[in-house]
Design an enzyme around this catalytic site. Structure first.
Site, PDB file in Angstrom:
ATOM      1  N   LYS A 128       1.400   4.152   7.379  1.00 54.16           N
ATOM      2  CA  LYS A 128       0.663   5.022   6.465  1.00 54.16           C
ATOM      3  C   LYS A 128       1.152   6.465   6.612  1.00 54.16           C
ATOM      4  O   LYS A 128       1.797   6.835   7.593  1.00 54.16           O
ATOM      5  CB  LYS A 128      -0.839   4.982   6.758  1.00 54.16           C
ATOM      6  CG  LYS A 128      -1.506   3.644   6.459  1.00 54.16           C
ATOM      7  CD  LYS A 128      -1.570   3.374   4.979  1.00 54.16           C
ATOM      8  CE  LYS A 128      -2.294   2.057   4.690  1.00 54.16           C
ATOM      9  NZ  LYS A 128      -1.508   0.889   5.126  1.00 54.16           N
ATOM     10  N   SER A 131       0.808  -1.222   0.000  1.00 56.36           N
ATOM     11  CA  SER A 131       0.000   0.000   0.000  1.00 56.36           C
ATOM     12  C   SER A 131       0.839   1.269   0.000  1.00 56.36           C
ATOM     13  O   SER A 131       0.318   2.350  -0.250  1.00 56.36           O
ATOM     14  CB  SER A 131      -0.948   0.026   1.206  1.00 56.36           C
ATOM     15  OG  SER A 131      -0.251   0.315   2.389  1.00 56.36           O
TER      16      SER A 131
END
EC number: 3.4.21.88
Length: 232
Positions: free
Chosen positions: A191, A153
């Site tokens: 993230k 991701s």
């Protein structure tokens, strides 16, 4: 999104273009990526072209133009100019106290605390497994630890599946920092951190994943990414 091999090939082509102005040959690409045949390079080139990273020029041999690069190469992350340092080499366990790196400085033993999801959050990891040796000038002040990245991701931020993420322990983060975020005290994920009004956004660097918007009481920062340790 880019796979590890796609990212490596894109970087190799871009570096060769910067050095000589001439794209590498398919044989050179094959050797650089340690592939057995040129058919694998053809597939990678096609994938990069379909994703808009490169363009092949018609009727010209070895004519490849790099159109764009993933985020770190552009230096356009949320924190302007931030690109994690990358150590390329052997991910061996820490050497003894008398060992020194090439600069003559004693390396720092950084504990590896397990794995971190760069994808769907996985359960929080607290177990120390071993240590790795890191150059001291890469770490700076504070306490540090490492986590093995699992998932894709964050690939457009140059963070690949299998990388070792070097983390500076911190409970605070600025908008644009790439962080280890603990969600609901159960799940940990890597993230990019942003504040959106009264909420916190945890952003992937891959369009195949969605941004997660959460209230602050559900997110606890456990550290900030300062570098990557990558084995080739």
């Amino acid at each position: 999104m880019l796979t590890r091999k796609q990212y490596e090939l894109l970087r190799f082509i871009n570096e060769r273009l910067k050095e000589s102005g001439i794209p590498p040959s398919f044989d050179e690409m094959k050797d650089a990526l340690d592939l057995r045949s040129k058919s694998g390079i053809h597939r990678l080139i096609t994938a990069l072209e379909e994703r808009g990273f490169i363009r092949r020029l018609a009727n010209r041999a070895r004519a490849i133009e790099v159109i764009k690069l993933p985020e770190p190469a552009l230096g356009s992350g949320g924190r302007r100019g931030f690109t994690p340092s990358v150590i390329e080499g052997n991910l061996g366990k820490a050497r003894g106290p008398a060992s020194f790196d090439e600069s003559g400085e004693q390396p720092v033993a950084v504990p590896v605390m397990g794995r971190i999801a760069a994808g769907t959050p996985i359960e929080a990891l607290q177990t120390r497994s071993h240590t790795i040796s890191v150059p001291p000038d890469m770490l700076g002040a504070g306490e540090h630890y490492a986590l093995e990245v699992r998932g894709d991701s964050m690939v457009e931020a140059g963070i690949l599946d299998g990388d070792m993420a070097l983390i500076q322990r911190s409970e605070n983060a600025d908008t644009g920092d790439i962080v280890v975020a603990l969600i609901d005290e159960e799940e940990a994920t890597l993230k990019r951190f942003r504040r959106r009004g009264a909420s916190i956004a945890l952003e992937p660097a891959n369009t195949a994943y969605e941004v997660r918007i959460l209230p602050p009481n559900r997110v606890r920062i456990q550290g900030k990414l300062i570098g990557l340790y990558r084995k080739y």
